[in-house]
Design an enzyme around this catalytic site. Structure first.
Site, PDB file in Angstrom:
ATOM      1  N   PRO A  34       0.828  -1.210   0.000  1.00  0.00           N
ATOM      2  CA  PRO A  34       0.000   0.000   0.000  1.00  0.00           C
ATOM      3  C   PRO A  34       0.860   1.257   0.000  1.00  0.00           C
ATOM      4  O   PRO A  34       1.956   1.271   0.563  1.00  0.00           O
ATOM      5  CB  PRO A  34      -0.802  -0.111   1.303  1.00  0.00           C
ATOM      6  CG  PRO A  34      -0.666  -1.522   1.741  1.00  0.00           C
ATOM      7  CD  PRO A  34       0.643  -2.009   1.221  1.00  0.00           C
ATOM      8  N   LYS A  35       0.342   2.313  -0.634  1.00  0.00           N
ATOM      9  CA  LYS A  35       0.993   3.629  -0.605  1.00  0.00           C
ATOM     10  C   LYS A  35       0.313   4.458   0.469  1.00  0.00           C
ATOM     11  O   LYS A  35      -0.874   4.764   0.390  1.00  0.00           O
ATOM     12  CB  LYS A  35       0.853   4.309  -1.970  1.00  0.00           C
ATOM     13  CG  LYS A  35       1.309   5.775  -2.014  1.00  0.00           C
ATOM     14  CD  LYS A  35       2.804   5.882  -1.927  1.00  0.00           C
ATOM     15  CE  LYS A  35       3.245   7.340  -2.087  1.00  0.00           C
ATOM     16  NZ  LYS A  35       2.883   8.206  -0.936  1.00  0.00           N
ATOM     17  N   TRP A  36       1.061   4.810   1.511  1.00  0.00           N
ATOM     18  CA  TRP A  36       0.506   5.494   2.676  1.00  0.00           C
ATOM     19  C   TRP A  36       0.577   7.005   2.522  1.00  0.00           C
ATOM     20  O   TRP A  36       1.494   7.537   1.892  1.00  0.00           O
ATOM     21  CB  TRP A  36       1.277   5.075   3.936  1.00  0.00           C
ATOM     22  CG  TRP A  36       1.348   3.605   4.128  1.00  0.00           C
ATOM     23  CD1 TRP A  36       2.274   2.750   3.599  1.00  0.00           C
ATOM     24  CD2 TRP A  36       0.436   2.792   4.864  1.00  0.00           C
ATOM     25  NE1 TRP A  36       2.001   1.457   3.972  1.00  0.00           N
ATOM     26  CE2 TRP A  36       0.883   1.457   4.746  1.00  0.00           C
ATOM     27  CE3 TRP A  36      -0.706   3.065   5.617  1.00  0.00           C
ATOM     28  CZ2 TRP A  36       0.214   0.390   5.361  1.00  0.00           C
ATOM     29  CZ3 TRP A  36      -1.371   2.010   6.230  1.00  0.00           C
ATOM     30  CH2 TRP A  36      -0.911   0.693   6.093  1.00  0.00           C
TER      31      TRP A  36
END
Length: 327
Positions: A27-29
């Protein structure tokens, strides 16, 4: 020989969320990219651009006691807003300015977490040359054997396309997209060897100013009204095509006296000190744009919006209100 944190490995944007063969996804936070290392009691918590963030996040520095000595992690500093039910970049940004007792109080009220997605050094061994899948296995083992707990969080990783599809539905909690990493790739500092796909949403905003000539604007500066009815700046578009610039110019009129942005200055981008030369226009044209989920303080878009189309049939007061900045 003294070991120092390497420069971060970087990403290149891609237009497809499809998982390439031989790659994994994470995931890209919506947070601050950060690296942390501990060496004989000396702790370094550094941003992507080299800023020392340890004084602003004492809880992360203190938690390095959970790590083996001479260990370094790459990851993302995040902050969860339990009341809003999402990540809060705004509060994270507010914390970055605090030091000493103020930083300690902020850590109690708004504790940050460190989402670890890579292991760069383990008990004195530099492992950046290992392939991603071996580094990943070592990172997972570190979390298990050391029983790492808050503020440490292990970033999920998957090779399952269905899981990626699920992550891309999490925009409401400020998951920005996904990062793709080659399973057999080493960690290469400063190299754009990872791939980044960012989710975007379509929304409306009011044009309050432009860059470039009024007859052929280069970019549009966009605003939204706050709850008090004042037009606040929320972001800027990417460079318009020649055709889009011409059609949009026909819908714009020069500002008269009393423009709400008179005397304001605008930076060239998030984190930039460069000031734009702008021309104010009457704030009555609504446009539809695509934006990603990354937000600055007060709901400003941290990355340029992609222009979709003008919406001259809409009134400025029909556009969604800008959220109030955090206290």
């Amino acid at each position: 020989m003294t070991w120092s944190l390497p420069e971060p490995m970087l990403t290149v944007a891609v237009d497809s969320p499809k998982l390439p063969a031989g790659w994994a996804a994470e995931p890209k936070w919506d947070g601050f990219r950060a690296a942390v290392s501990t060496d004989a009691g000396t702790v370094v918590l550094r941003s992507r651009r080299g800023t020392q963030m340890g004084p602003a996040f004492p809880e992360i520095v203190a938690a390095t006691s959970q790590l083996p000595d001479q260990t370094a992690l790459d990851g993302e500093l995040i902050l969860w807003d339990w009341e809003a039910g999402r990540l809060s970049f705004e509060q994270l940004q507010n914390r970055l300015r605090r030091r000493g007792a103020a930083a300690a109080r902020a850590a109690e009220r708004w504790p940050a977490q460190f989402v670890a997605f890579d292991l760069l050094r383990l008990s004195g061994t530099d492992i950046t040359g290992w392939p991603y899948m071996r580094r990943r296995a070592a990172l997972e083992e570190l979390f298990v054997t050391r029983a790492l707990s808050a503020p440490w969080v292990l970033c999920p990783s998957t090779t399952n396309p269905a899981t990626i599809h699920e992550w891309l539905t999490w925009g409401s909690v400020r998951i920005e997209g996904v990062i793709f990493k080659g399973l057999n790739d080493p960690y290469r500092p400063t190299v754009r060897g990872w791939r980044k796909y960012k989710t975007r949403e379509t929304t409306e905003a009011v044009v309050g100013a432009i860059t470039g000539p009024l007859t052929a604007p280069s970019t549009l500066l966009l605003g939204r009204h706050d709850t008090a009815g004042h037009l606040q700046y929320v972001g800027r578009t990417t460079t318009l095509t020649r055709v889009t610039a011409a059609t949009t110019a026909a819908l714009l009129t020069p500002a008269t006296s009393g423009h709400p942005w008179t005397g304001w200055t605008f930076s060239a981008g998030w984190g930039s000190r460069q000031q734009l030369e702008v021309t104010l226009v009457t704030p009555d044209l609504v446009v539809e744009v695509a934006v990603d989920v990354a937000r600055d303080v007060g709901g400003r878009w941290r990355h340029p919006a992609r222009f979709h189309r003008a919406r001259p049939e809409l009134q400025a007061d029909e556009v969604a209100r800008r959220p109030e900045p955090p206290v």
